[in-house]
Design an enzyme around this catalytic site. Structure first.
Site, PDB file in Angstrom:
ATOM      1  N   ARG A  80      17.384   6.361  -8.021  1.00  0.00           N
ATOM      2  CA  ARG A  80      18.353   5.157  -8.051  1.00  0.00           C
ATOM      3  C   ARG A  80      19.848   5.769  -7.412  1.00  0.00           C
ATOM      4  NH1 ARG A  80      16.196   0.347  -9.827  1.00  0.00           N
ATOM      5  NH2 ARG A  80      18.263  -0.482 -10.113  1.00  0.00           N
TER       6      ARG A  80
ATOM      7  N   GLU B   4      13.297   5.505  13.914  1.00  0.00           N
ATOM      8  CA  GLU B   4      12.914   5.591  12.723  1.00  0.00           C
ATOM      9  C   GLU B   4      12.821   7.083  12.544  1.00  0.00           C
ATOM     10  OE1 GLU B   4      13.079   4.418   9.832  1.00  0.00           O
ATOM     11  OE2 GLU B   4      11.643   5.563   8.884  1.00  0.00           O
TER      12      GLU B   4
ATOM     13  N   CYS C 143      22.394   1.905  -9.354  1.00  0.00           N
ATOM     14  CA  CYS C 143      22.469   3.112 -10.351  1.00  0.00           C
ATOM     15  C   CYS C 143      20.963   2.790 -11.268  1.00  0.00           C
ATOM     16  CB  CYS C 143      23.543   2.817 -11.238  1.00  0.00           C
ATOM     17  SG  CYS C 143      25.244   2.988 -10.245  1.00  0.00           S
TER      18      CYS C 143
ATOM     19  N   HIS D 216      22.058   7.464  31.731  1.00  0.00           N
ATOM     20  CA  HIS D 216      23.130   6.787  31.802  1.00  0.00           C
ATOM     21  C   HIS D 216      24.414   7.338  30.663  1.00  0.00           C
ATOM     22  CE1 HIS D 216      21.028   3.848  34.386  1.00  0.00           C
ATOM     23  NE2 HIS D 216      20.143   3.677  33.451  1.00  0.00           N
TER      24      HIS D 216
ATOM     25  N   TRP E  44      25.169   6.001  -8.592  1.00  0.00           N
ATOM     26  CA  TRP E  44      25.214   6.299  -7.103  1.00  0.00           C
ATOM     27  C   TRP E  44      26.668   5.651  -6.847  1.00  0.00           C
ATOM     28  CZ3 TRP E  44      25.715   2.962  -2.628  1.00  0.00           C
ATOM     29  CH2 TRP E  44      25.922   3.628  -1.585  1.00  0.00           C
TER      30      TRP E  44
ATOM     31  N   LYS F  12      18.111   5.161  -3.492  1.00  0.00           N
ATOM     32  CA  LYS F  12      16.763   4.453  -2.840  1.00  0.00           C
ATOM     33  C   LYS F  12      17.179   3.167  -2.497  1.00  0.00           C
ATOM     34  CE  LYS F  12      12.564   4.049  -2.053  1.00  0.00           C
ATOM     35  NZ  LYS F  12      11.995   4.730  -0.749  1.00  0.00           N
TER      36      LYS F  12
ATOM     37  N   LYS G  60      14.835   9.268   9.663  1.00  0.00           N
ATOM     38  CA  LYS G  60      14.261  10.256   8.767  1.00  0.00           C
ATOM     39  C   LYS G  60      14.560  11.732   8.608  1.00  0.00           C
ATOM     40  CE  LYS G  60      12.133   8.082   6.208  1.00  0.00           C
ATOM     41  NZ  LYS G  60      12.621   6.879   6.699  1.00  0.00           N
TER      42      LYS G  60
ATOM     43  N   ASN H 105      25.166  -1.659 -13.902  1.00  0.00           N
ATOM     44  CA  ASN H 105      24.565  -1.271 -12.456  1.00  0.00           C
ATOM     45  C   ASN H 105      24.756  -2.637 -11.870  1.00  0.00           C
ATOM     46  OD1 ASN H 105      23.172  -0.560 -10.052  1.00  0.00           O
ATOM     47  ND2 ASN H 105      21.171  -1.653 -10.752  1.00  0.00           N
ATOM     48  N   GLY H 106      25.548  -2.482 -10.486  1.00  0.00           N
ATOM     49  CA  GLY H 106      25.925  -3.525  -9.661  1.00  0.00           C
ATOM     50  C   GLY H 106      27.529  -3.297  -9.188  1.00  0.00           C
TER      51      GLY H 106
ATOM     52  N   GLU I  65      18.405  12.001   7.615  1.00  0.00           N
ATOM     53  CA  GLU I  65      18.763  11.761   6.288  1.00  0.00           C
ATOM     54  C   GLU I  65      18.409  12.565   5.252  1.00  0.00           C
ATOM     55  OE1 GLU I  65      17.041   8.058   4.200  1.00  0.00           O
ATOM     56  OE2 GLU I  65      15.584   8.126   5.595  1.00  0.00           O
TER      57      GLU I  65
HETATM   58  C1  AGP Z   1      15.154   4.814   4.525  1.00  0.00           C
HETATM   59  O1  AGP Z   1      14.402   6.018   4.679  1.00  0.00           O
HETATM   60  C2  AGP Z   1      16.388   4.878   3.773  1.00  0.00           C
HETATM   61  N1  AGP Z   1      15.900   4.993   2.540  1.00  0.00           N
HETATM   62  C3  AGP Z   1      17.208   3.506   4.042  1.00  0.00           C
HETATM   63  O2  AGP Z   1      17.698   3.379   5.457  1.00  0.00           O
HETATM   64  C4  AGP Z   1      16.450   2.236   3.541  1.00  0.00           C
HETATM   65  O3  AGP Z   1      15.327   1.838   4.429  1.00  0.00           O
HETATM   66  C5  AGP Z   1      17.349   1.051   3.541  1.00  0.00           C
HETATM   67  O4  AGP Z   1      18.707   1.316   2.813  1.00  0.00           O
HETATM   68  C6  AGP Z   1      16.724  -0.225   3.204  1.00  0.00           C
HETATM   69  O5  AGP Z   1      16.159  -0.376   2.158  1.00  0.00           O
HETATM   70  P1  AGP Z   1      15.445  -1.523   1.468  1.00  0.00           P
HETATM   71  O6  AGP Z   1      14.169  -1.361   2.279  1.00  0.00           O
HETATM   72  O7  AGP Z   1      15.015  -1.143   0.119  1.00  0.00           O
HETATM   73  O8  AGP Z   1      16.106  -2.906   1.839  1.00  0.00           O
END
Ligand code: AGP
Length: 608
Positions: free
Chosen positions: A27, A484, A2, A507, A77, A603, A488, A103-104, A491
């Site tokens: 965040r 990856e 957050c 398979h 979040w 994030k 991308k 936050n936490g 998400e």
């Molecule tokens: C990637 O686009 C995502 N935002 C997510 O998978 C991210 O890579 C993952 O949460 C790890 O985050 P970090 O690199 O800050 O640890």
């Protein structure tokens, strides 16, 4: 994760809080709220959903009519409790006098909630945070001092928390507390700020104080006193803000994600120039305390995109170093049997440096006396505390939730380290080393060439929007690139994208293929290309549209083709990540998605 903010000074506090929250939207954006300490009482405004909803509430309630110069704010979040008004922060004590944002995660909130309810405290939300506000309020009733009440309450909390707290009766101060979640004080002239992260302070203050764990700041308009939780005063250095305010501006791009994708060549050039002098690698801004001779096993732990970078490192390092490299999703590593010892090097990779799974994995590795290194874009983050070696990614603040430039920076860091380790372990000849260095040095202009074909990629992306699911496939060094690419696309466009080793399709996954399931194949030079081409033919034989990315342009197989400059297969992940980033971006754009703030995401995931 957050975002929390606080302000005490002479300006209209709602505006200050809102602009701070705006800078922290990456965040989390499930709900938001602010609390003002007006001369008469604490006033709280909340809204679920995007920050713009809170703006509308403040406008409707004529917040500018409140004469208040101190307040706190939060953007959420959701961890415990749905993203709703009841669960939105700030949370207020039942007597209406004490308010906080958090936050936490409070791990023992259930026991605490039960204990407080047994004392007659009424709860109004499903959040863990609410247990803290009532705990501090109960402590305040006993001692009549906010600072002391917080100090008495904190030892009863377990978990990770950054709090910003106010009490109506003490309208000259805000209390900020940090334990395993970031918190920064912004030091102004007759005004002071508190924020989870530096973007909320850019353009507002020139000096900041990073709080460390178990520290509390008593923030007044013209004074900041930092103490340990036990009350002992701590002398803290004020640091100069060395980040330009435009870091949090899109600089004319439609989205931060596109801006950050296009920053990649410059980041590569900066890293290479800062790390290569006289054809020798220097990592002057890295703190390296690895006893290379002791290293018999390398384990890399990470999540999401960072995990995919680690998978590339495995392929490259095992080829260069002839050492076993184990890669684990941090969330799995924590709960499995791990054969670590003092001869293991455990590397944590995290853009934010706040990902709970990765941090917990490193805490576990520490118990095995393993050497620990971290690669992170935030050297001011929590993760660095668990490492004896720290490699900054130097990618600059990454605002878009979708990691792009930080992924590139992670890959570059891994290639650099591969060269450095290979030198240290005498696994590479001087000529080979120079040749590899030259390939890295030539990469930025090859990436610029790909970026110059954005329009072609955009038109393919527009056609991709017809499908609800796609398959990525690759062989060799780019299997992680396929993973990856799928992450991308899914998400930010919400298209169900999955990735497989191309040889695995027959398979089982090939059963998915028909005219409604495009297959995107990532080509690298060498022995894998012909095999991958026949996998494309297998897909085409099932009427699947086939899109080739890189490699030879085979018009009789590919329905679409994205050309990429030639590069040695081993280095091709550094190149092929760019067209798939652009493909994801333009597909999401064509679908009008919230590209920089995709639904359900944040994030950094600061909860396990
Ligand atoms: C990637 O686009 C995502 N935002 C997510 O998978 C991210 O890579 C993952 O949460 C790890 O985050 P970090 O690199 O800050 O640890």
């Amino acid at each position: 994760m957050c975002g929390i903010v606080g302000y005490i000074g002479n300006n209209a506090v709602a505006e200050e809080l809102l602009s701070g929250l705006k800078s922290l939207e990456y965040r989390g954006y499930d709900s938001s709220g602010i609390a003002l300490n007006d001369n008469r009482k604490i006033i709280v405004f909340k809204a679920s959903g995007k920050l713009s909803n809170l703006n509308a509430v403040l406008h409707e309630k004529n917040v500018e009519d409140y004469s208040s110069f101190m307040g706190i704010g939060h953007i959420r979040w959701a961890t415990h409790g749905a993203p709703s008004i009841e669960n939105a922060h700030p949370h207020l004590s039942n007597d209406g006098n004490l308010v906080l944002v958090h936050n936490g995660i409070i791990e023992n909130y259930k026991e605490l909630r039960q204990k407080l309810q047994n004392q007659g405290v009424v709860f109004h939300s499903q959040t863990d945070t609410e247990a803290a506000v009532h705990l501090f309020a109960e402590e305040y009733k006993k001692c009549g001092s906010l600072e002391q009440a917080v100090r008495n309450g904190l030892p009863q909390l377990k978990g990770a928390f950054a709090f910003v707290i106010m009490h109506h009766a003490e309208s000259d101060k805000i209390i900020a507390v940090r334990k395993n979640a970031p918190l920064i004080i912004g030091c102004g002239k007759n005004e002071n700020y508190v924020a989870s992260d530096i973007p909320a302070l850019l353009g507002k203050v020139n000096h900041i104080i990073h709080l460390d764990d178990d520290e509390m700041a008593v923030v007044k308009k013209n004074e900041v006193i930092v103490k340990y939780i036990n009350g002992q005063v701590v002398q803290k250095e004020m640091e100069k803000v060395d980040m330009a305010a435009d870091v949090i501006s899109k600089n004319g791009y439609a989205h931060f994600m596109l801006k950050e994708i296009c920053e990649q060549p410059a980041i590569l050039r900066r890293v290479i120039q800062s790390h290569v002098q006289n054809q020798t690698i220097y990592l002057d801004d890295a703190k390296i305390n690895v006893d290379f001779d002791k290293v018999k096993k390398i384990v890399i732990v990470a999540c999401g995109t960072s995990l995919h970078a680690a998978l590339v490192a495995k392929k490259v390092w095992e080829e260069w170093l002839k050492l076993p490299v184990q890669v684990e999703a941090a969330s799995e590593f924590i709960y499995q049997t791990n054969l670590l010892d003092e001869n293991s090097l455990v590397i944590g990779v995290s853009q934010s440096g706040e990902t709970a799974d990765t941090i917990t994995a490193l805490k576990l590795a520490k118990k095995y006396q393993s050497q620990i290194m971290v690669l992170t874009n935030r050297v001011d983050s929590s993760i660095v505390r668990y490492a004896s070696s720290i490699v900054p990614l130097n990618a600059g603040v990454e605002i878009s939730v979708a990691a792009t430039k930080s992924y590139m920076a992670q890959l570059v860091a891994f290639y650099w380290f591969g060269l450095l380790f290979a030198q240290k372990l005498n696994k590479i000849s001087e000529l080979d080393w120079q040749q590899k260095l030259q390939i890295l040095i030539q990469l930025p202009e090859k990436i610029e060439e790909i970026l110059s074909h954005q329009n072609d990629i955009e038109s393919i992306a527009q056609r991709l929007t017809r499908y609800s699911a796609v398959v990525f496939m690759a062989r060799g060094f780019n299997l992680p690139t396929a993973y990856e690419a799928a992450l991308k696309l899914k998400e930010i466009s919400y298209i169900n994208a999955n990735a497989y080793p191309a040889g695995e399709l027959k398979h089982g996954p090939i059963a998915l293929l028909d005219k409604n399931m495009p297959v995107l194949a990532l080509f690298e030079q060498g022995q894998n290309a012909p095999k991958l081409l026949s996998n494309c033919e297998e897909a085409k034989a099932r009427q699947a549209p086939v899109i080739g990315i890189g490699g030879e342009k085979c018009s009789d197989i590919f329905n679409e083709y994205i050309e990429t400059p030639e590069v040695d297969a081993c280095f091709s992940p550094l190149l092929l990540c760019v067209p798939v980033q652009l493909l994801a971006y333009f597909t999401a754009k064509a679908l009008n998605r919230e590209i920089d703030q995709p639904r359900n995401l944040a994030k950094s995931v600061t909860v396990e």
